[in-house]
Write a protein that holds these residues in place. Structure first.
Motif, PDB file in Angstrom:
ATOM      1  N   THR A  58       0.847  -1.188   0.000  1.00  0.00           N
ATOM      2  CA  THR A  58       0.000   0.000   0.000  1.00  0.00           C
ATOM      3  C   THR A  58       0.885   1.241   0.000  1.00  0.00           C
ATOM      4  OG1 THR A  58      -1.871   1.118   1.081  1.00  0.00           O
ATOM      5  CG2 THR A  58      -0.180   0.208   2.526  1.00  0.00           C
ATOM      6  N   SER A  59       0.245   2.390  -0.205  1.00  0.00           N
ATOM      7  CA  SER A  59       0.921   3.684  -0.162  1.00  0.00           C
ATOM      8  C   SER A  59       2.136   3.682  -1.090  1.00  0.00           C
ATOM      9  CB  SER A  59       1.326   4.011   1.276  1.00  0.00           C
ATOM     10  OG  SER A  59       1.644   5.365   1.428  1.00  0.00           O
ATOM     11  N   ALA A  60       1.862   3.318  -2.347  1.00  0.00           N
ATOM     12  CA  ALA A  60       2.929   2.998  -3.285  1.00  0.00           C
ATOM     13  C   ALA A  60       3.031   3.985  -4.437  1.00  0.00           C
ATOM     14  CB  ALA A  60       2.703   1.589  -3.847  1.00  0.00           C
ATOM     15  N   ILE A  61       4.274   4.276  -4.813  1.00  0.00           N
ATOM     16  CA  ILE A  61       4.570   4.981  -6.058  1.00  0.00           C
ATOM     17  C   ILE A  61       5.940   4.516  -6.520  1.00  0.00           C
ATOM     18  CG2 ILE A  61       5.542   7.036  -4.902  1.00  0.00           C
ATOM     19  CD1 ILE A  61       4.329   8.700  -7.230  1.00  0.00           C
ATOM     20  N   GLY A  62       6.087   4.300  -7.838  1.00  0.00           N
ATOM     21  CA  GLY A  62       7.348   3.871  -8.414  1.00  0.00           C
ATOM     22  C   GLY A  62       7.363   2.390  -8.757  1.00  0.00           C
ATOM     23  N   ASP A  63       8.356   2.003  -9.553  1.00  0.00           N
ATOM     24  CA  ASP A  63       8.474   0.645 -10.089  1.00  0.00           C
ATOM     25  C   ASP A  63       9.571  -0.116  -9.348  1.00  0.00           C
ATOM     26  OD1 ASP A  63       8.771  -1.651 -11.557  1.00  0.00           O
ATOM     27  OD2 ASP A  63       8.801  -0.658 -13.500  1.00  0.00           O
ATOM     28  N   TYR A  64       9.167  -0.943  -8.391  1.00  0.00           N
ATOM     29  CA  TYR A  64      10.112  -1.672  -7.551  1.00  0.00           C
ATOM     30  C   TYR A  64      10.808  -2.803  -8.299  1.00  0.00           C
ATOM     31  CZ  TYR A  64      11.776  -4.327  -3.458  1.00  0.00           C
ATOM     32  OH  TYR A  64      12.545  -5.000  -2.528  1.00  0.00           O
ATOM     33  N   TRP A  65      10.201  -3.311  -9.383  1.00  0.00           N
ATOM     34  CA  TRP A  65      10.679  -4.519 -10.038  1.00  0.00           C
ATOM     35  C   TRP A  65      11.577  -4.260 -11.253  1.00  0.00           C
ATOM     36  CZ3 TRP A  65       5.550  -3.279  -9.218  1.00  0.00           C
ATOM     37  CH2 TRP A  65       4.969  -3.862  -8.087  1.00  0.00           C
ATOM     38  N   THR A  66      11.353  -3.176 -11.966  1.00  0.00           N
ATOM     39  CA  THR A  66      12.049  -2.973 -13.237  1.00  0.00           C
ATOM     40  C   THR A  66      13.079  -1.851 -13.154  1.00  0.00           C
ATOM     41  OG1 THR A  66      10.004  -3.646 -14.329  1.00  0.00           O
ATOM     42  CG2 THR A  66      11.719  -2.714 -15.723  1.00  0.00           C
ATOM     43  N   ASP A  67      12.618  -0.647 -12.884  1.00  0.00           N
ATOM     44  CA  ASP A  67      13.535   0.491 -12.776  1.00  0.00           C
ATOM     45  C   ASP A  67      14.076   0.668 -11.361  1.00  0.00           C
ATOM     46  OD1 ASP A  67      13.113   0.962 -15.449  1.00  0.00           O
ATOM     47  OD2 ASP A  67      11.606   2.508 -15.131  1.00  0.00           O
ATOM     48  N   TYR A  68      13.284   0.247 -10.362  1.00  0.00           N
ATOM     49  CA  TYR A  68      13.634   0.167  -8.937  1.00  0.00           C
ATOM     50  C   TYR A  68      13.254   1.365  -8.059  1.00  0.00           C
ATOM     51  CZ  TYR A  68      16.492  -3.610 -10.879  1.00  0.00           C
ATOM     52  OH  TYR A  68      16.936  -4.690 -11.578  1.00  0.00           O
ATOM     53  N   PRO A  69      13.509   2.633  -8.432  1.00  0.00           N
ATOM     54  CA  PRO A  69      13.143   3.709  -7.505  1.00  0.00           C
ATOM     55  C   PRO A  69      11.652   3.659  -7.147  1.00  0.00           C
ATOM     56  CG  PRO A  69      14.594   4.550  -9.205  1.00  0.00           C
ATOM     57  CD  PRO A  69      14.212   3.165  -9.623  1.00  0.00           C
ATOM     58  N   SER A  70      11.356   3.630  -5.849  1.00  0.00           N
ATOM     59  CA  SER A  70       9.973   3.455  -5.399  1.00  0.00           C
ATOM     60  C   SER A  70       9.901   3.613  -3.893  1.00  0.00           C
ATOM     61  CB  SER A  70       9.451   2.060  -5.783  1.00  0.00           C
ATOM     62  OG  SER A  70      10.330   1.046  -5.315  1.00  0.00           O
ATOM     63  N   THR A  71       8.668   3.722  -3.384  1.00  0.00           N
ATOM     64  CA  THR A  71       8.430   3.689  -1.948  1.00  0.00           C
ATOM     65  C   THR A  71       7.044   3.116  -1.699  1.00  0.00           C
ATOM     66  OG1 THR A  71       8.451   4.944   0.132  1.00  0.00           O
ATOM     67  CG2 THR A  71       7.558   6.084  -1.803  1.00  0.00           C
ATOM     68  N   PHE A  72       6.911   2.333  -0.617  1.00  0.00           N
ATOM     69  CA  PHE A  72       5.644   1.680  -0.280  1.00  0.00           C
ATOM     70  C   PHE A  72       5.784   0.985   1.068  1.00  0.00           C
ATOM     71  CE2 PHE A  72       8.263  -1.367  -2.513  1.00  0.00           C
ATOM     72  CZ  PHE A  72       8.082  -2.568  -1.849  1.00  0.00           C
ATOM     73  N   HIS A  73       4.648   0.517   1.626  1.00  0.00           N
ATOM     74  CA  HIS A  73       4.644  -0.398   2.760  1.00  0.00           C
ATOM     75  C   HIS A  73       4.267  -1.776   2.213  1.00  0.00           C
ATOM     76  CE1 HIS A  73       4.557   3.282   5.026  1.00  0.00           C
ATOM     77  NE2 HIS A  73       3.275   3.515   4.814  1.00  0.00           N
ATOM     78  N   GLY A  74       4.879  -2.844   2.725  1.00  0.00           N
ATOM     79  CA  GLY A  74       4.562  -4.168   2.210  1.00  0.00           C
ATOM     80  C   GLY A  74       4.734  -5.271   3.234  1.00  0.00           C
ATOM     81  N   THR A  75       4.042  -6.408   2.980  1.00  0.00           N
ATOM     82  CA  THR A  75       4.149  -7.588   3.839  1.00  0.00           C
ATOM     83  C   THR A  75       4.653  -8.775   3.025  1.00  0.00           C
ATOM     84  OG1 THR A  75       1.988  -8.626   3.437  1.00  0.00           O
ATOM     85  CG2 THR A  75       2.036  -6.794   4.993  1.00  0.00           C
ATOM     86  N   ASP A  76       5.044  -9.836   3.741  1.00  0.00           N
ATOM     87  CA  ASP A  76       5.411 -11.074   3.071  1.00  0.00           C
ATOM     88  C   ASP A  76       4.165 -11.845   2.644  1.00  0.00           C
ATOM     89  OD1 ASP A  76       5.019 -11.334   5.859  1.00  0.00           O
ATOM     90  OD2 ASP A  76       6.012 -13.265   5.911  1.00  0.00           O
ATOM     91  N   ASN A  77       4.381 -12.918   1.890  1.00  0.00           N
ATOM     92  CA  ASN A  77       3.281 -13.611   1.214  1.00  0.00           C
ATOM     93  C   ASN A  77       2.699 -14.756   2.058  1.00  0.00           C
ATOM     94  OD1 ASN A  77       5.691 -15.000   0.935  1.00  0.00           O
ATOM     95  ND2 ASN A  77       5.180 -15.854  -1.069  1.00  0.00           N
ATOM     96  N   ARG A  78       2.140 -14.399   3.192  1.00  0.00           N
ATOM     97  CA  ARG A  78       1.442 -15.333   4.080  1.00  0.00           C
ATOM     98  C   ARG A  78       0.205 -14.634   4.617  1.00  0.00           C
ATOM     99  NH1 ARG A  78       5.223 -18.786   7.485  1.00  0.00           N
ATOM    100  NH2 ARG A  78       3.643 -18.409   9.084  1.00  0.00           N
ATOM    101  N   PHE A  79      -0.875 -15.386   4.834  1.00  0.00           N
ATOM    102  CA  PHE A  79      -2.038 -14.741   5.439  1.00  0.00           C
ATOM    103  C   PHE A  79      -1.708 -14.338   6.872  1.00  0.00           C
ATOM    104  CE2 PHE A  79      -2.777 -18.841   7.350  1.00  0.00           C
ATOM    105  CZ  PHE A  79      -3.499 -18.584   8.499  1.00  0.00           C
ATOM    106  N   ASP A  80      -0.856 -15.133   7.551  1.00  0.00           N
ATOM    107  CA  ASP A  80      -0.383 -14.773   8.891  1.00  0.00           C
ATOM    108  C   ASP A  80       1.033 -14.201   8.772  1.00  0.00           C
ATOM    109  OD1 ASP A  80       0.751 -17.155   8.085  1.00  0.00           O
ATOM    110  OD2 ASP A  80       0.764 -18.042  10.080  1.00  0.00           O
ATOM    111  N   TYR A  81       1.148 -13.150   7.980  1.00  0.00           N
ATOM    112  CA  TYR A  81       2.442 -12.590   7.611  1.00  0.00           C
ATOM    113  C   TYR A  81       3.315 -12.299   8.834  1.00  0.00           C
ATOM    114  CZ  TYR A  81      -0.044  -8.143   8.491  1.00  0.00           C
ATOM    115  OH  TYR A  81      -0.772  -7.135   9.053  1.00  0.00           O
TER     116      TYR A  81
END
Length: 268
Positions: A58-81
């Protein structure tokens, strides 16, 4: 200098709820390119566990995967992260990605005021409830989301919108509530961050580019397209389109919801 006692909000009457299944919101067009500094400050609530076993953001802007510059909050890939990280990613001189992040997992299932700040001296910091919990200096050669030109990006749209409740490509859905979003084209002082935490209905105005405040008066279809907007109160027209996300009432009676607390002085 010690700060005087303040009164802080502990319970909000209204929030925008994201169900963690298919809800998100988009501010578009919106870019931070060309800014030399930024502050993003939010009142936010992350649910744990969440509704899926995918990555969430959430709260995301920018391309984390291709160009890289970006900012966001994120969790790991588990329902009980097992973690929630506040990210600020850059592109190094060598063309690789570098992550700057802090784990905010301890604040799950509770309201928190979180601010990300990047200063003209290239200090990046994260603040929780007006206390700085992380700070680092980003080398001058690294490109931040403020310095990556959307028009020459691999995927320009990823630098021309700001997304709540999902990542920049509208996947990685997050189960959460949000009552306030402030984005500034400058680095706020510690005192200003503290003020915005305590008085979300009356934030600092200097440099304010986005101000979303959850309230029935501020969630409506202003352009008659059948999609609700979360209205930008900054006057800059940076409204957020709500796709599934909805306003909820958390406190049913207009009783006083202020409780005493003492602010901890910020160590510079």
């Amino acid at each position: 200098m010690p700060m005087s006692p303040i009164r802080g909000i502990r319970i909000f009457r209204y929030a925008v709820f994201f169900d963690g299944i298919d809800d998100y919101a988009v501010i578009e067009p919106f870019t931070v390119y060309g800014w030399s500094e930024i502050t993003i400050q939010e009142w936010i609530y992350f649910y744990h566990p969440k509704m899926n076993t995918a990555w969430s953001a959430t709260s995301a802007i920018g391309d984390y995967w291709t160009d890289y510059p970006s900012t966001f909050h994120g969790t790991d890939n588990r329902f009980d992260y097992t973690w929630i990280r506040s990210y600020f990613a850059t592109r190094t001189v060598a063309g690789t990605k570098r992550d700057y992040y802090v784990d905010i997992y301890a604040y799950r299932n509770s309201w928190m005021n979180i601010a990300r700040r990047f200063t003209p001296t290239r200090e990046y910091s994260v603040w929780i409830n007006a206390s700085r919990i992380y700070a680092t200096t980003v080398p001058a050669g690294e490109k931040t989301v403020l310095e990556w030109n959307p028009d020459t990006a691999t995927y320009p749209v990823r630098y021309k919108r700001f997304v709540l409740g999902a990542n920049i490509i509208l996947s990685a859905i997050m189960k959460m509530m949000q009552s306030n979003l402030l984005i500034y084209s400058r680095a706020l002082s510690a005192e200003e961050i503290r003020h915005n935490m305590v008085y979300p209905w009356n934030p600092v105005r200097d440099g304010l580019r986005v101000w979303l405040l959850a309230h029935p008066d501020h969630v409506k279809d202003i352009d008659d397209d059948g999609v609700l907007e979360w209205v930008d109160l900054s006057g800059n027209g940076n409204h957020a389109k709500l796709y599934g996300a909805r306003l909820v009432e958390l406190v049913k009676t207009p009783s006083r919801i202020l409780t005493p607390m003492r602010a901890t002085p910020v160590v510079r």
